[in-house]
Write an enzyme that holds these catalytic residues in place. Structure first.
Site, short mmCIF file in Angstrom:
data_model
loop_
_atom_site.label_atom_id
_atom_site.label_comp_id
_atom_site.label_asym_id
_atom_site.label_seq_id
_atom_site.Cartn_x
_atom_site.Cartn_y
_atom_site.Cartn_z
N TYR A 53 0.82 -1.22 0.00
CA TYR A 53 0.00 0.00 0.00
C TYR A 53 0.84 1.25 0.00
O TYR A 53 1.92 1.24 0.55
CB TYR A 53 -0.95 -0.01 1.21
CG TYR A 53 -1.93 -1.15 1.22
CD1 TYR A 53 -2.16 -1.92 0.10
CD2 TYR A 53 -2.65 -1.48 2.38
CE1 TYR A 53 -3.06 -2.97 0.11
CE2 TYR A 53 -3.56 -2.52 2.40
CZ TYR A 53 -3.75 -3.27 1.26
OH TYR A 53 -4.65 -4.30 1.29
N LEU A 236 -17.74 -2.52 0.40
CA LEU A 236 -18.61 -1.64 -0.39
C LEU A 236 -18.29 -1.76 -1.88
O LEU A 236 -18.67 -0.87 -2.67
CB LEU A 236 -18.45 -0.18 0.06
CG LEU A 236 -19.02 0.17 1.44
CD1 LEU A 236 -18.80 1.65 1.75
CD2 LEU A 236 -20.51 -0.17 1.53
#
Ligand SMILES: NC(=O)c1ccc[n+]([C@@H]2O[C@H](COP(=O)([O-])OP(=O)(O)OC[C@H]3O[C@@H](n4cnc5c(N)ncnc54)[C@H](OP(=O)(O)O)[C@@H]3O)[C@@H](O)[C@H]2O)c1
Length: 346
Positions: A53, A236
């Site tokens: 990341y 989501l």
């Protein structure tokens, strides 16, 4: 907040886990620190990161997210208040700039050493293998390609030996897998049953949301029977399950608009399903995002739901989903849509 435990351990973690992969790209260091302060204040004590990341990853930004977290630990002295998960990148194009030696002993040791340094800590609570070394189906590949050329030699015993030694040294406490298939999951579990000195994989971090419930097909039974807990990611569907991409004008500064190849949750059937879930949420006075997250929060195989946010408004809405109860009517409605349009996103 609600709490659970990492299976087979006494480590108590929040059912909402703070995802970090936008920090260093869509979010700066101040944003990241504000998110961690707020989440901890709301009882979220479990953070998930990775050497890969921020996402989308690139060489110049290698492991910046871990650095931002390390700086926060140093600034606040909060290391002992957080259960921290990180990951070693697997091989392949997504991590070509990191190393090309897969999960060799040297790779794993140097990845852990690097993460510890950047995170400014001397231990990682949960160390995960980000994706399998072998060629198999993950990251949007729905089915296993039996014809793919794969030169992988089964090294699962050696990987577990290396992880065992790192646990013995106190550098990592527990281990987990990610983006794994039923075969890979059982392969790890069986190896540590047959060789009891080897560590058991405690968690599996895989995608799980209203648009992708593939975990239920082959893995939820394993999760329940073997007690290997799901850490659900992308709950989501990259933000699609907020409903914001249904508007005529695409939302600005939002992931799928900024990075159009992140389109796994934006196909025609995924959009149809999203529309149906949005109508259901509206009919029951729920926010679509909170309905989607509450669904994940309440699955019996869930250990923790890894949320992600690029603003404090999103973060507040997402953490608050822990207090949203879904009525039987809503749950029935979700099943009806799922049965009509099952797993539209791979
Ligand atoms: N193991 C793996 O391979 C893997 C893969 C993916 C993720 N993860 C982990 O899981 C975490 C969460 O994954 P994810 O970011 O893909 O989760 P997600 O919940 O599917 O998407 C989160 C994104 O949706 C948008 N969003 C979030 N809440 C919103 C709201 N209430 N209203 C409107 N938009 C909202 C934000 O992006 P925009 O503002 O840009 O729209 C946010 O960054 C990551 O941080 C990482 O720790 C792991």
């Amino acid at each position: 907040m609600k709490y659970t435990r990492i299976p087979h351990t006494d480590i108590r973690i929040s059912k909402i886990c703070l995802g970090t992969m936008t920090w260093g790209r869509q979010n700066n260091e101040d944003d990241a620190h504000e998110q961690m302060d707020y989440a901890l204040d709301q009882g979220v004590n479990f953070f998930d990161t990775a050497e890969l990341y921020p996402i989308p990853s690139k060489k110049e930004l290698y492991a910046v997210t871990e650095e931002l977290i390390g700086n926060w630990f140093k600034k606040t002295g909060n290391r002992d208040k957080v259960v921290l998960a990180s990951k070693i990148a697997g091989p392949g194009h997504a991590a070509r700039h990191i190393r090309d030696t897969g999960f060799s002993k040297e790779s794993i040791i140097s990845a852990v050493e690097g993460s510890l340094k950047r995170l400014q800590t001397d231990y990682i609570d949960l160390y995960q293998l980000h994706w399998p070394e072998r060629k198999t189906n993950y990251f949007g590949q729905r089915g296993y390609n039996a014809h793919a050329v794969d030169v992988w030699d089964d090294n699962i015993h050696q990987v577990l030996e290396t992880l065992r030694d790192l646990i013995a040294e106190g550098k990592i406490r527990h281990v987990g897998i990610s983006n794994e298939t039923p075969w890979g999951t059982m392969r790890y579990l069986e190896e540590s049953k047959v060789h009891q000195s080897l560590p058991r994989m405690k968690t599996i971090q895989n995608p799980y949301s209203l648009l992708n419930r593939l975990f239920e097909v082959g893995l939820s039974e394993i999760s329940m029977r073997e007690q290997i807990g799901l850490l659900a990611y992308s709950p989501l569907g990259f933000g699609v399950l907020s409903g914001k991409y249904l508007a005529d004008v695409p939302p600005r500064k939002a992931r799928v608009t900024l990075f159009p190849n992140y389109n796994r949750y934006s196909g025609e059937t995924a959009t149809q399903a999203t529309e149906a879930y949005a109508e259901l949420a509206k009919a029951h006075d729920l926010s679509l995002a909170q309905m989607a997250l509450a669904f994940v929060n309440t699955r019996p195989f869930l250990t923790s739901n890894i949320i992600g946010a690029t603003s404090m408004e999103q973060l507040k809405e997402n953490i608050a989903s822990i207090d949203v109860d879904l009525s039987d009517e809503v749950l029935d409605g979700i099943e009806e849509i799922h049965n009509a349009i099952p797993n539209p996103a791979p």
